[in-house]
Structure formats: C-alpha cells, structure tokens
Design an enzyme around this catalytic site. Structure first.
Site, mmCIF file in Angstrom:
data_model
loop_
_atom_site.group_PDB
_atom_site.id
_atom_site.type_symbol
_atom_site.label_atom_id
_atom_site.label_comp_id
_atom_site.label_asym_id
_atom_site.label_seq_id
_atom_site.Cartn_x
_atom_site.Cartn_y
_atom_site.Cartn_z
ATOM 1 N N GLU A 37 0.917 -1.254 0.006
ATOM 2 C CA GLU A 37 0.137 -0.113 -0.010
ATOM 3 C C GLU A 37 0.765 1.347 0.270
ATOM 4 O O GLU A 37 0.530 2.202 -0.567
ATOM 5 C CB GLU A 37 -0.716 -0.159 1.085
ATOM 6 C CG GLU A 37 -1.977 -1.107 1.163
ATOM 7 C CD GLU A 37 -3.047 -0.643 -0.130
ATOM 8 O OE1 GLU A 37 -3.294 0.529 -0.326
ATOM 9 O OE2 GLU A 37 -3.352 -1.470 -0.623
ATOM 10 N N CYS A 199 -16.645 1.652 -20.183
ATOM 11 C CA CYS A 199 -17.836 1.631 -19.297
ATOM 12 C C CYS A 199 -18.900 0.515 -19.766
ATOM 13 O O CYS A 199 -19.514 -0.176 -19.117
ATOM 14 C CB CYS A 199 -18.974 3.077 -19.857
ATOM 15 S SG CYS A 199 -17.994 4.371 -19.159
#
Length: 353
Positions: A37, A199
């Site tokens: 991270e 999309c």
C-alpha cells in the site's frame, strides 16, 4: 442503486475479474499489505510489482526491515520515486518493533500514527489484512465515486473530499470488506480508467451518472491546471585519477532526501563554486546534453558537467556524507533515477577507456 446493490454488483464483478494473483495477495499478511500500500501511493501496480518482490525478498518481515540500514532501503527503492515513502516505511518498521513488539497494530489510530500512513492507507491495510470495516479514498476510489455520483465540484477541494468520504462510508458493506476494498480499487485501476473509461465492462454503468451524461471522462472535476514551473541545476560529475566519482548524501528531508547524488550548484561558474564549497580544484569538460526529470509539481532541468580533479583529495576525504564512488563496482546505496542513469553512462565510458 442502493448501497447493498452497489457493493453486491461490485463483488460479483470482482469474483470474475478481480486481480487475485497480485504478489501481496498470495497470503493475507499485514506486513506485505502495508509495504504494497505504501508502494502503491501515486504509483501503478505494474510498476510496483518488481520493486515489491525485490523488497520482500530482502526484507521478508518487519524485523529485517527495522534492522536494515536506510541506505539499503533507499537502494531497493531507487527508481520508484517519492522517496519519503521509503524513509517513512523504515521509520515505521522501527516503531512497530519498538512499540508493538514487532506485530502490525490493529487499531486505526495506532496505524495512522505510523509515519507515512494516512486515513485512506490505514483503512486499506486494516480492511485487506484484517477484514475490518473502514472506508478508503485513494485516487482510484475517488474517480469511481465521483463518476458514479457525477460530483461536479473540483475533487481537490476540501468540501468535495469530505463528500466523497461520506459516500465511501455509505457504500462500504458490512461483510466481505477485504474483497470489496480490493474490488473498488481494481475497478478504478482497470475499468474506470482516467482517460478512457471502459464503461461497457463496468458493473455499475446502468446507474452511473457519469456514464449517463455521455462524458464520464469529465469526472472527477479538477481545478484549472496551472503551468508547471521549471527549475534548473548543474550536476558535477567529478572524477579522480582512479576514475572514481564524488557523491554526496542529500539532507534527510526534502527533494531526494537521504539519497546519494552528485554535488549540485545553480551557478554556472562551477569551478569557483567547487573551490569555495568543496575545497576542490577541478578541470571541467564539455557539458553533457541536458536531461529533464519531472516531479509532481515541477520539472527539473539537469545539466551534467563532467570534471576531473586537479591535485589531491585531502579536502574531500570520505566521511558519512561524501564518498568517492567506484562506478565499476557499484554498491548498495540509494540513488535518484537521473543519478543512477548518469552513473551508468560514466561506467560505460570507464569500460571503454
């Protein structure tokens, strides 16, 4: 779409398309997740993977990282950029060993108290490692939520960010937290891309207001971009009679903090600067072509100037902050990307001589 419906659709997509083979996903280990991270802050997964694998091979646990010298940590970070992350990781490892008996803390406040760990990073670590319910808001998640809700105010405004935090909290489910956290990050990284969102492959498209608008790439809204300033410097590649080059350690904070590099001066009269600042007499050669290194907020134009030492090295003896570096036998120390590149070019020259 309700909160449950959004998370359910996202988790169903993750079950089919999620990135489950990432090296830090092979086992649920807080140390590995924390390192990943930190590396992933402002850096893409494809860039991070080889760095992560080398880093974990050398520092398999928090104890080995805490005991390491900062130079070696920075060496393994060379080329990844944003070197404050490496310094903070090293400091945090020492604190985990000293204050938490070598075990990564499970409390949110204890995690955010570690150097280099903010609200979103802490939430991601605790969610991915321990399945704790914490919302996250990294760049990918901001983009997904801003598009889904068609947030029409600049994403870098405090009020907008607070609204996005509220939405992140709202959409985070009560179960499968780790999977949901990875899922929304994966969606933003692979489908809801910045420039060309895909999309047609998005599980949220039917209710995404950004998609409905016909211009999902307009979200998130960003403030007007200002012209990126340009700074300039001269890097002095001073070699002695043995072909070694003088390197100096940069201050611990600031640009390339703690890394080793060439002496730098902004003044064009480098010989006078060397006599006054380094106590060295040099003979300069023709400058190499300028190279530009870009940071997040400015460009740095670097003029590399090769030079030869005239006389001895008595006033530039090796100490904790300077070293005569053998380019033919490079050691393990932290270098910025442009310095590493220039050293490699010097090594090629030395090999041909």
């Amino acid at each position: 779409m309700s909160k449950a419906s959004l998370s359910r659709r996202l988790l169903a997509w993750y079950d089919r398309h999620g990135r489950k083979t990432l090296p830090w996903k092979r086992k649920r280990d807080a140390y590995r997740i924390w390192v990943s991270e930190i590396m992933l802050q402002q850096t893409q997964v494809t860039t991070v993977i080889p760095y992560f694998e080398r880093f974990i091979a050398r520092f398999p646990n928090v104890q080995s990282l805490a005991q390491a010298k900062l130079d070696e940590v920075l060496h393994l970070w060379t080329g990844l950029g944003y070197y404050a992350r490496a310094r903070n990781l090293h400091q945090a490892a020492q604190r985990i060993v000293r204050e938490h008996a070598g075990k990564f803390p499970r409390g949110f406040e204890a995690v955010t108290d570690l150097p280099g760990v903010g609200r979103s990073t802490a939430g991601a670590i605790l969610a991915l490692a321990f399945d704790q319910r914490h919302p996250i808001l990294d760049g990918n998640v901001k983009r997904v939520l801003a598009r889904y809700h068609a947030i029409d105010t600049p994403v870098n405004k405090r009020a907008t960010e607070e609204s996005l935090w509220q939405l992140a909290e709202k959409h985070t489910p009560r179960s499968r937290i780790a999977d949901y956290t990875q899922a929304i990050m994966d969606l933003g990284a692979t489908v809801c891309a910045r420039a060309k969102p895909q999309c047609t492959g998005c599980p949220l498209r039917t209710d995404c207001r950004g998609h409905r608008s016909g211009t999902p790439q307009d979200f998130p809204v960003r403030a007007a971009k200002q012209k990126t300033p340009v700074k300039a410097t001269h890097m002095l590649m001073i070699r002695d009679a043995r072909g070694r080059v003088l390197l100096a350690r940069r201050p611990p904070a600031g640009l390339w903090g703690g890394l080793w590099g060439f002496p730098e001066c902004a003044d064009g009269n480098v010989r006078q600067w060397c006599r006054k600042t380094l106590g060295l007499n040099i003979c300069t050669e023709s400058p190499w072509p300028m190279l530009r290194h870009s940071f997040s907020h400015f460009h740095l134009d670097i003029t590399p100037i090769p030079a030869r030492l005239v006389g001895g090295t008595d006033r530039a003896m090796e100490n904790a902050e300077t070293v005569w570096y053998n380019v033919r036998r490079p050691d393990r120390r932290g270098l910025s990307a442009p310095v590493k590149r220039l050293l490699e070019q010097l090594m090629s020259i030395e090999e041909t001589n």
